[in-house]
Motif scaffolding. Sequence first.
Motif, mmCIF file in Angstrom:
data_model
loop_
_atom_site.group_PDB
_atom_site.id
_atom_site.type_symbol
_atom_site.label_atom_id
_atom_site.label_comp_id
_atom_site.label_asym_id
_atom_site.label_seq_id
_atom_site.Cartn_x
_atom_site.Cartn_y
_atom_site.Cartn_z
ATOM 1 N N ALA A 60 0.798 -1.225 0.000
ATOM 2 C CA ALA A 60 0.000 0.000 0.000
ATOM 3 C C ALA A 60 0.832 1.278 0.000
ATOM 4 N N PRO A 61 1.954 1.333 0.743
ATOM 5 C CA PRO A 61 2.741 2.571 0.734
ATOM 6 C C PRO A 61 3.249 2.987 -0.640
ATOM 7 N N PHE A 62 3.335 2.061 -1.587
ATOM 8 C CA PHE A 62 3.748 2.420 -2.945
ATOM 9 C C PHE A 62 2.893 3.579 -3.475
ATOM 10 N N GLY A 63 1.580 3.493 -3.231
ATOM 11 C CA GLY A 63 0.642 4.436 -3.833
ATOM 12 C C GLY A 63 0.523 5.774 -3.124
ATOM 13 N N VAL A 64 0.817 5.837 -1.810
ATOM 14 C CA VAL A 64 0.643 7.095 -1.068
ATOM 15 C C VAL A 64 1.947 7.574 -0.451
ATOM 16 N N TYR A 65 3.052 6.949 -0.791
ATOM 17 C CA TYR A 65 4.336 7.274 -0.180
ATOM 18 C C TYR A 65 4.663 8.766 -0.279
ATOM 19 N N GLY A 66 4.464 9.338 -1.445
ATOM 20 C CA GLY A 66 4.818 10.741 -1.657
ATOM 21 C C GLY A 66 4.117 11.678 -0.697
ATOM 22 N N TYR A 67 2.826 11.434 -0.470
ATOM 23 C CA TYR A 67 2.043 12.297 0.418
ATOM 24 C C TYR A 67 2.478 12.130 1.877
ATOM 25 N N VAL A 68 2.733 10.888 2.292
ATOM 26 C CA VAL A 68 3.167 10.640 3.671
ATOM 27 C C VAL A 68 4.557 11.221 3.896
ATOM 28 N N SER A 69 5.462 11.029 2.939
ATOM 29 C CA SER A 69 6.821 11.553 3.056
ATOM 30 C C SER A 69 6.827 13.068 3.128
ATOM 31 N N ASP A 70 6.010 13.693 2.300
ATOM 32 C CA ASP A 70 5.929 15.148 2.289
ATOM 33 C C ASP A 70 5.408 15.672 3.624
ATOM 34 N N THR A 130 3.553 17.650 13.074
ATOM 35 C CA THR A 130 3.869 17.356 11.672
ATOM 36 C C THR A 130 3.719 15.878 11.372
ATOM 37 N N VAL A 131 4.284 15.047 12.231
ATOM 38 C CA VAL A 131 4.217 13.599 12.016
ATOM 39 C C VAL A 131 2.777 13.097 12.114
ATOM 40 N N MET A 132 2.000 13.610 13.078
ATOM 41 C CA MET A 132 0.621 13.145 13.235
ATOM 42 C C MET A 132 -0.236 13.535 12.039
ATOM 43 N N GLY A 133 0.083 14.664 11.414
ATOM 44 C CA GLY A 133 -0.627 15.024 10.191
ATOM 45 C C GLY A 133 -0.379 14.001 9.096
ATOM 46 N N ALA A 134 0.859 13.502 9.023
ATOM 47 C CA ALA A 134 1.188 12.460 8.045
ATOM 48 C C ALA A 134 0.545 11.134 8.419
ATOM 49 N N VAL A 135 0.433 10.862 9.720
ATOM 50 C CA VAL A 135 -0.213 9.627 10.179
ATOM 51 C C VAL A 135 -1.660 9.566 9.702
ATOM 52 N N SER A 136 -2.326 10.730 9.652
ATOM 53 C CA SER A 136 -3.723 10.757 9.214
ATOM 54 C C SER A 136 -3.875 10.303 7.769
#
Length: 450
Positions: free
Chosen positions: A33-43, A200-206
């Motif tokens: 699954a991270p393949f598809g949303v990696y960019g958004y989580v990393s950002d 910042t991290v919790m925003g990415a967790v969402s």
Amino acid sequence: MSVEQFGYKQELKRALSFRDLVIYGMIFMVPIAPFGVYGYVSDGAKGMVALAYMIGMFGMIFTAFSYARMSEAFPVAGSVYAYAQRGINEYVGFIAGWSILLDYILVPSLLYLVSAAALGALIPSVPIWVWLILFIGINTIINIRGIEFTAGANRIILVAEFIVLAIFIVVGLVALKNGMGAGGLTMKPIYDSQNFSLSTVMGAVSIAVLSFLGFDGISTLSEEVKGCEEAGNKLVGRATVSALLIVGSLFIIQTWIASDLGRGMNFDNLDIAFYQIAGAAGGIWLRNLTIIATAFSWGIANALAAQAAISRVLFSMARDKKLPLVLAKVHPKYRTPYISTIFVAIISLGVGLFFQSQIANLTVLVNFGALVSFLLLHISVINHYIIREKSKHYFKHLIMPIIGFAVIAYVLYGMDMAAIKLGSVWIVIGIIYLAVLTFVLKQKPTSIKL
């Protein structure tokens, strides 16, 4: 326990084993699954992607245990709708079901869009709507054919996902050893002192938490598990926790490697950030392989499981007369809720076309519905076991649900405000709908057998 003990007729076919349930949960979450949303989580996480997934798994494991507790007490289809309905009362149950509908109805569309975006990087000349129709048509046919057919397809797809993931991990580690990115595995994907802040991290967790949604879908198959009458329904709970732990560990491993590989890279398009990393590590063949794997794992496997799950929730709510009764119709030959399945397909197409250029917005909106229903699930555990049953097992029936509630609430707090507002509008619509059923149409409460 049988569904007859809870006032229902056994209509769905019991054909699933513990292994089938674990595979279903893993397919629903998608090991890659991270393949598809990696960019958004990393950002969002400033490169600390593995940390975001660790926190997500920590929060979800307590929710998985709450699902296990309630599936043991009430082995019926309907997931959190049925659990809150019987664990608290009918009205809270409806709101829980209405909230999870926001997740389950929208998530197939999101999966199709992520798949279409991946394939768009490979074959840009094909419009998104073509991929939407293709994926929706395939999944609808498979799901109507029967749960055994679906389970068989799941097993094949899961093996393929594991092969692709293993290839990426091996190639990625070799590339790191040869000096790419960070030049080896570092702790920065877990903690980067220069960029770390909890908000910042919790925003990415969402966003990352989207990858975990699916373990809860196992509970929708409670009425299709072999041996539930003799063994209670502990298989569902065990499968829920097992699937979450296995897939969560895989999420952390692959994002850790990807984060170190991508150190110093600039991503112009967050949709294809992971494929850019894969291409740099292994060449065009690995880039294309991860694109194709994402497209088919999200667009076929994950969406297949999602469509099966939401059709069971609609089936459960409709037979309780909370939704149009036609959604509870079961196919005479395949014994599947085929009207609900077709209805989900139609909604998925409409939503997919509307949100085709707004994947990030659709992601957080999907997560809002799931997280709200999880909050009500934790309350249901406490009310049913501690208050109603006077349980003395305080750790698993009180402490763990409280921790799970607190973590989910914090993730919700860190969510994008626009998603919170839109999700809240959905809940208000549900409350108005319930009020009309209760006070205008004078619908009598469902006779619930506890």
